[in-house]
Design a protein around this motif. Structure first.
Motif, PDB file in Angstrom:
ATOM      1  N   SER A  86       0.810  -1.212   0.000  1.00 53.85           N
ATOM      2  CA  SER A  86       0.000   0.000   0.000  1.00 53.85           C
ATOM      3  C   SER A  86       0.844   1.264   0.000  1.00 53.85           C
ATOM      4  N   LEU A  87       2.133   1.129   0.264  1.00 57.12           N
ATOM      5  CA  LEU A  87       3.006   2.295   0.394  1.00 57.12           C
ATOM      6  C   LEU A  87       3.749   2.583  -0.901  1.00 57.12           C
ATOM      7  N   SER A  88       3.123   2.316  -2.041  1.00 59.78           N
ATOM      8  CA  SER A  88       3.795   2.478  -3.326  1.00 59.78           C
ATOM      9  C   SER A  88       3.367   3.744  -4.060  1.00 59.78           C
ATOM     10  N   TYR A  89       2.616   4.618  -3.379  1.00 55.59           N
ATOM     11  CA  TYR A  89       2.182   5.862  -3.996  1.00 55.59           C
ATOM     12  C   TYR A  89       2.655   7.034  -3.146  1.00 55.59           C
ATOM     13  N   LEU A  90       2.005   8.167  -3.285  1.00 58.01           N
ATOM     14  CA  LEU A  90       2.344   9.322  -2.463  1.00 58.01           C
ATOM     15  C   LEU A  90       1.871   9.120  -1.035  1.00 58.01           C
ATOM     16  N   LEU A  91       2.667   9.577  -0.070  1.00 58.57           N
ATOM     17  CA  LEU A  91       2.234   9.649   1.324  1.00 58.57           C
ATOM     18  C   LEU A  91       2.012  11.095   1.686  1.00 58.57           C
ATOM     19  N   VAL A 154      -5.062  19.367   9.643  1.00 64.83           N
ATOM     20  CA  VAL A 154      -4.143  20.072   8.749  1.00 64.83           C
ATOM     21  C   VAL A 154      -3.443  19.046   7.864  1.00 64.83           C
ATOM     22  N   VAL A 155      -3.258  19.416   6.603  1.00 66.04           N
ATOM     23  CA  VAL A 155      -2.687  18.521   5.602  1.00 66.04           C
ATOM     24  C   VAL A 155      -1.355  19.076   5.141  1.00 66.04           C
ATOM     25  N   GLY A 156      -0.317  18.251   5.189  1.00 62.75           N
ATOM     26  CA  GLY A 156       1.018  18.697   4.826  1.00 62.75           C
ATOM     27  C   GLY A 156       1.364  18.434   3.375  1.00 62.75           C
ATOM     28  N   LYS A 157       2.633  18.648   3.053  1.00 63.49           N
ATOM     29  CA  LYS A 157       3.126  18.405   1.701  1.00 63.49           C
ATOM     30  C   LYS A 157       3.248  16.904   1.452  1.00 63.49           C
ATOM     31  N   PRO A 158       2.964  16.451   0.238  1.00 59.63           N
ATOM     32  CA  PRO A 158       3.099  15.017  -0.057  1.00 59.63           C
ATOM     33  C   PRO A 158       4.557  14.587  -0.063  1.00 59.63           C
ATOM     34  N   ILE A 159       4.773  13.333   0.294  1.00 57.20           N
ATOM     35  CA  ILE A 159       6.109  12.742   0.304  1.00 57.20           C
ATOM     36  C   ILE A 159       6.207  11.803  -0.889  1.00 57.20           C
ATOM     37  N   SER A 160       7.119  12.094  -1.794  1.00 55.61           N
ATOM     38  CA  SER A 160       7.284  11.241  -2.967  1.00 55.61           C
ATOM     39  C   SER A 160       7.892   9.900  -2.567  1.00 55.61           C
ATOM     40  N   VAL A 161       7.350   8.843  -3.133  1.00 55.68           N
ATOM     41  CA  VAL A 161       7.817   7.493  -2.829  1.00 55.68           C
ATOM     42  C   VAL A 161       8.287   6.838  -4.119  1.00 55.68           C
ATOM     43  N   ALA A 162       9.545   6.399  -4.152  1.00 56.01           N
ATOM     44  CA  ALA A 162      10.063   5.678  -5.310  1.00 56.01           C
ATOM     45  C   ALA A 162       9.503   4.264  -5.283  1.00 56.01           C
ATOM     46  N   GLN A 163       8.771   3.895  -6.331  1.00 52.86           N
ATOM     47  CA  GLN A 163       8.135   2.586  -6.364  1.00 52.86           C
ATOM     48  C   GLN A 163       9.188   1.488  -6.492  1.00 52.86           C
ATOM     49  N   THR A 164       9.108   0.531  -5.588  1.00 51.85           N
ATOM     50  CA  THR A 164      10.024  -0.597  -5.549  1.00 51.85           C
ATOM     51  C   THR A 164       9.205  -1.878  -5.504  1.00 51.85           C
ATOM     52  N   PRO A 165       9.439  -2.827  -6.427  1.00 51.24           N
ATOM     53  CA  PRO A 165       8.635  -4.059  -6.433  1.00 51.24           C
ATOM     54  C   PRO A 165       8.685  -4.816  -5.111  1.00 51.24           C
ATOM     55  N   VAL A 178      11.159   9.545   7.534  1.00 46.99           N
ATOM     56  CA  VAL A 178      10.880  10.770   6.779  1.00 46.99           C
ATOM     57  C   VAL A 178       9.478  11.261   7.098  1.00 46.99           C
ATOM     58  N   TYR A 179       8.536  10.324   7.158  1.00 45.41           N
ATOM     59  CA  TYR A 179       7.146  10.678   7.462  1.00 45.41           C
ATOM     60  C   TYR A 179       7.021  11.290   8.858  1.00 45.41           C
ATOM     61  N   LEU A 180       7.675  10.680   9.843  1.00 43.74           N
ATOM     62  CA  LEU A 180       7.596  11.197  11.213  1.00 43.74           C
ATOM     63  C   LEU A 180       8.192  12.592  11.309  1.00 43.74           C
ATOM     64  N   THR A 181       9.283  12.835  10.595  1.00 38.77           N
ATOM     65  CA  THR A 181       9.896  14.161  10.591  1.00 38.77           C
ATOM     66  C   THR A 181       8.950  15.189   9.983  1.00 38.77           C
ATOM     67  N   CYS A 182       8.307  14.838   8.875  1.00 33.95           N
ATOM     68  CA  CYS A 182       7.348  15.747   8.236  1.00 33.95           C
ATOM     69  C   CYS A 182       6.150  16.010   9.146  1.00 33.95           C
ATOM     70  N   LEU A 183       5.741  14.979   9.880  1.00 34.18           N
ATOM     71  CA  LEU A 183       4.604  15.129  10.786  1.00 34.18           C
ATOM     72  C   LEU A 183       4.944  16.073  11.938  1.00 34.18           C
ATOM     73  N   LYS A 184       6.159  15.947  12.473  1.00 36.97           N
ATOM     74  CA  LYS A 184       6.602  16.868  13.526  1.00 36.97           C
ATOM     75  C   LYS A 184       6.640  18.304  13.018  1.00 36.97           C
ATOM     76  N   ASP A 185       7.148  18.486  11.801  1.00 41.50           N
ATOM     77  CA  ASP A 185       7.188  19.829  11.219  1.00 41.50           C
ATOM     78  C   ASP A 185       5.784  20.388  11.048  1.00 41.50           C
ATOM     79  N   LEU A 186       4.853  19.547  10.624  1.00 45.82           N
ATOM     80  CA  LEU A 186       3.464  19.982  10.444  1.00 45.82           C
ATOM     81  C   LEU A 186       2.864  20.433  11.770  1.00 45.82           C
ATOM     82  N   PHE A 187       3.162  19.690  12.833  1.00 47.27           N
ATOM     83  CA  PHE A 187       2.671  20.060  14.161  1.00 47.27           C
ATOM     84  C   PHE A 187       3.261  21.393  14.604  1.00 47.27           C
ATOM     85  N   GLU A 188       4.570  21.559  14.439  1.00 44.68           N
ATOM     86  CA  GLU A 188       5.241  22.780  14.877  1.00 44.68           C
ATOM     87  C   GLU A 188       4.724  23.997  14.118  1.00 44.68           C
TER      88      GLU A 188
END
Length: 205
Positions: A86-91, A154-165, A178-188
Protein backbone atom coordinates in the motif's frame (compact mmCIF):
# COMPACT_ATOMS: atom_id res chain seq x y z
CA UNK A 1 -18.36 18.28 16.47
CA UNK A 2 -16.60 20.57 14.05
CA UNK A 3 -14.09 19.29 11.51
CA UNK A 4 -12.15 21.87 9.50
CA UNK A 5 -9.40 21.87 6.89
CA UNK A 6 -6.46 24.24 7.09
CA UNK A 7 -5.62 26.61 4.18
CA UNK A 8 -2.79 24.24 3.20
CA UNK A 9 -5.34 22.28 1.18
CA UNK A 10 -5.22 24.69 -1.76
CA UNK A 11 -1.46 24.41 -2.50
CA UNK A 12 -1.66 20.68 -1.79
CA UNK A 13 -4.24 20.30 -4.53
CA UNK A 14 -1.98 22.06 -7.03
CA UNK A 15 1.04 19.91 -6.18
CA UNK A 16 -0.72 16.59 -6.69
CA UNK A 17 -1.06 15.49 -10.26
CA UNK A 18 -2.30 11.91 -9.88
CA UNK A 19 -5.73 10.56 -9.07
CA UNK A 20 -4.89 8.80 -5.79
CA UNK A 21 -3.68 10.01 -2.44
CA UNK A 22 -2.66 7.57 0.28
CA UNK A 23 -3.01 9.14 3.71
CA UNK A 24 -0.92 7.59 6.46
CA UNK A 25 -1.55 8.47 10.12
CA UNK A 26 1.03 8.22 12.92
CA UNK A 27 -1.13 5.83 14.93
CA UNK A 28 -4.32 6.50 16.86
CA UNK A 29 -4.61 10.14 17.76
CA UNK A 30 -7.80 9.08 19.51
CA UNK A 31 -9.93 5.96 19.64
CA UNK A 32 -11.37 5.41 16.21
CA UNK A 33 -9.55 8.14 14.25
CA UNK A 34 -12.63 10.36 14.09
CA UNK A 35 -10.98 13.26 12.27
CA UNK A 36 -9.30 11.08 9.66
CA UNK A 37 -12.43 9.06 8.91
CA UNK A 38 -14.68 12.11 8.82
CA UNK A 39 -12.39 14.06 6.53
CA UNK A 40 -11.18 11.41 4.11
CA UNK A 41 -13.80 8.63 4.08
CA UNK A 42 -16.94 10.77 3.97
CA UNK A 43 -18.06 14.03 2.39
CA UNK A 44 -18.71 15.71 5.76
CA UNK A 45 -16.06 18.36 5.02
CA UNK A 46 -16.37 18.36 1.23
CA UNK A 47 -13.29 16.35 0.24
CA UNK A 48 -14.29 16.04 -3.44
CA UNK A 49 -14.83 19.82 -3.64
CA UNK A 50 -11.49 20.63 -1.98
CA UNK A 51 -9.56 17.96 -3.92
CA UNK A 52 -11.41 17.50 -7.26
CA UNK A 53 -10.32 14.43 -9.18
CA UNK A 54 -8.50 12.84 -6.25
CA UNK A 55 -9.40 9.65 -4.38
CA UNK A 56 -8.24 9.26 -0.79
CA UNK A 57 -7.25 5.94 0.78
CA UNK A 58 -6.85 5.97 4.54
CA UNK A 59 -4.37 3.39 5.81
CA UNK A 60 -5.38 1.03 8.63
CA UNK A 61 -3.60 -1.76 10.46
CA UNK A 62 -3.69 -5.10 8.57
CA UNK A 63 -5.30 -6.87 11.57
CA UNK A 64 -8.67 -5.22 10.95
CA UNK A 65 -8.86 -6.63 7.42
CA UNK A 66 -9.01 -10.13 8.92
CA UNK A 67 -12.18 -9.38 10.90
CA UNK A 68 -15.31 -10.52 8.99
CA UNK A 69 -18.01 -7.90 8.33
CA UNK A 70 -15.89 -5.12 9.85
CA UNK A 71 -13.46 -5.66 6.95
CA UNK A 72 -16.25 -5.04 4.42
CA UNK A 73 -17.39 -1.99 6.36
CA UNK A 74 -14.00 -0.27 6.34
CA UNK A 75 -13.30 -1.23 2.74
CA UNK A 76 -16.57 0.41 1.71
CA UNK A 77 -15.13 3.65 3.10
CA UNK A 78 -12.00 3.35 0.96
CA UNK A 79 -9.63 2.19 3.70
CA UNK A 80 -6.67 0.01 2.74
CA UNK A 81 -4.20 -2.08 4.69
CA UNK A 82 -1.01 -0.34 5.86
CA UNK A 83 1.12 -3.07 4.29
CA UNK A 84 4.21 -2.68 2.11
CA UNK A 85 2.15 -2.98 -1.06
CA UNK A 86 0.00 0.00 0.00
CA UNK A 87 3.01 2.29 0.39
CA UNK A 88 3.80 2.48 -3.33
CA UNK A 89 2.18 5.86 -4.00
CA UNK A 90 2.34 9.32 -2.46
CA UNK A 91 2.23 9.65 1.32
CA UNK A 92 0.65 12.74 2.81
CA UNK A 93 1.30 13.68 6.46
CA UNK A 94 -1.92 14.66 8.22
CA UNK A 95 -2.48 15.80 11.80
CA UNK A 96 -5.81 16.38 13.57
CA UNK A 97 -5.72 18.81 16.47
CA UNK A 98 -8.36 18.14 19.14
CA UNK A 99 -8.83 14.38 18.75
CA UNK A 100 -7.28 13.64 22.14
CA UNK A 101 -10.11 15.59 23.77
CA UNK A 102 -12.88 13.46 22.26
CA UNK A 103 -12.50 10.58 24.76
CA UNK A 104 -11.11 9.90 28.23
CA UNK A 105 -8.82 6.88 28.47
CA UNK A 106 -8.78 4.65 31.53
CA UNK A 107 -5.44 5.09 33.29
CA UNK A 108 -2.95 2.32 32.58
CA UNK A 109 0.34 3.11 34.33
CA UNK A 110 3.41 1.03 33.57
CA UNK A 111 3.34 -2.23 35.55
CA UNK A 112 -0.43 -2.28 36.04
CA UNK A 113 -2.49 -5.33 35.12
CA UNK A 114 -4.24 -3.36 32.40
CA UNK A 115 -0.95 -2.28 30.82
CA UNK A 116 0.39 -5.85 30.88
CA UNK A 117 -2.80 -7.11 29.22
CA UNK A 118 -2.56 -4.41 26.57
CA UNK A 119 1.09 -5.30 25.91
CA UNK A 120 0.14 -8.95 25.42
CA UNK A 121 -2.64 -8.02 22.99
CA UNK A 122 -0.25 -5.71 21.16
CA UNK A 123 2.21 -8.57 20.62
CA UNK A 124 -0.62 -10.64 19.11
CA UNK A 125 -2.56 -8.06 17.09
CA UNK A 126 0.11 -5.47 16.36
CA UNK A 127 -1.50 -2.63 18.35
CA UNK A 128 -2.56 -1.85 21.90
CA UNK A 129 -6.31 -1.84 22.60
CA UNK A 130 -7.26 1.32 24.55
CA UNK A 131 -10.11 1.39 27.07
CA UNK A 132 -11.94 4.67 26.69
CA UNK A 133 -15.20 6.41 27.52
CA UNK A 134 -16.88 9.75 27.00
CA UNK A 135 -20.57 10.70 27.08
CA UNK A 136 -23.87 8.97 26.46
CA UNK A 137 -26.73 9.84 24.14
CA UNK A 138 -28.91 11.51 26.77
CA UNK A 139 -26.33 12.30 29.47
CA UNK A 140 -22.80 13.69 29.56
CA UNK A 141 -21.14 11.62 32.28
CA UNK A 142 -20.51 8.16 30.79
CA UNK A 143 -20.80 6.44 27.42
CA UNK A 144 -19.05 5.80 24.12
CA UNK A 145 -20.25 8.89 22.25
CA UNK A 146 -17.40 11.40 21.76
CA UNK A 147 -17.43 14.70 23.63
CA UNK A 148 -18.54 17.73 21.64
CA UNK A 149 -15.08 19.04 20.81
CA UNK A 150 -13.75 20.63 17.64
CA UNK A 151 -11.33 18.76 15.38
CA UNK A 152 -9.02 20.74 13.12
CA UNK A 153 -7.23 18.67 10.48
CA UNK A 154 -4.14 20.07 8.75
CA UNK A 155 -2.69 18.52 5.60
CA UNK A 156 1.02 18.70 4.83
CA UNK A 157 3.13 18.40 1.70
CA UNK A 158 3.10 15.02 -0.06
CA UNK A 159 6.11 12.74 0.30
CA UNK A 160 7.28 11.24 -2.97
CA UNK A 161 7.82 7.49 -2.83
CA UNK A 162 10.06 5.68 -5.31
CA UNK A 163 8.13 2.59 -6.36
CA UNK A 164 10.02 -0.60 -5.55
CA UNK A 165 8.63 -4.06 -6.43
CA UNK A 166 10.01 -5.61 -3.24
CA UNK A 167 10.85 -2.93 -0.68
CA UNK A 168 13.10 -4.06 2.15
CA UNK A 169 12.48 -3.46 5.83
CA UNK A 170 15.20 -0.81 5.69
CA UNK A 171 13.38 0.98 2.86
CA UNK A 172 10.14 1.02 4.84
CA UNK A 173 11.85 2.22 8.02
CA UNK A 174 13.67 4.98 6.15
CA UNK A 175 10.40 6.18 4.64
CA UNK A 176 8.72 5.95 8.03
CA UNK A 177 11.37 8.22 9.57
CA UNK A 178 10.88 10.77 6.78
CA UNK A 179 7.15 10.68 7.46
CA UNK A 180 7.60 11.20 11.21
CA UNK A 181 9.90 14.16 10.59
CA UNK A 182 7.35 15.75 8.24
CA UNK A 183 4.60 15.13 10.79
CA UNK A 184 6.60 16.87 13.53
CA UNK A 185 7.19 19.83 11.22
CA UNK A 186 3.46 19.98 10.44
CA UNK A 187 2.67 20.06 14.16
CA UNK A 188 5.24 22.78 14.88
CA UNK A 189 3.96 24.95 12.02
CA UNK A 190 0.35 24.86 13.25
CA UNK A 191 0.45 24.32 17.01
CA UNK A 192 0.07 28.00 17.98
CA UNK A 193 -3.07 28.30 15.85
CA UNK A 194 -4.75 25.55 17.86
CA UNK A 195 -3.72 26.52 21.39
CA UNK A 196 -0.38 24.78 21.95
CA UNK A 197 2.59 26.51 23.59
CA UNK A 198 6.22 26.82 22.49
CA UNK A 199 7.34 24.11 24.91
CA UNK A 200 4.81 21.55 23.65
CA UNK A 201 6.13 19.18 20.98
CA UNK A 202 4.98 16.05 19.17
CA UNK A 203 6.74 12.93 20.46
CA UNK A 204 6.53 9.28 19.43
CA UNK A 205 6.91 6.36 21.82
Amino acid sequence: MKIEFAPMNVPLRRRLGGSTVDVLLPGSRCSGGVGAFGNFCTESTGFSRLFPGLTSHLLMLPFWFRVPLFREYIMSGGLVSSSKSSLSYLLVPVFSFGENELFDQIKNPSGSNLRMLQNQLQSIMGFAVPLFHARGVFQYSLGLMPYRKSIHTVVGKPISVAQTPCPSSEDIESLHQVYLTCLKDLFEQNKHTYGFNDDQHLTFK
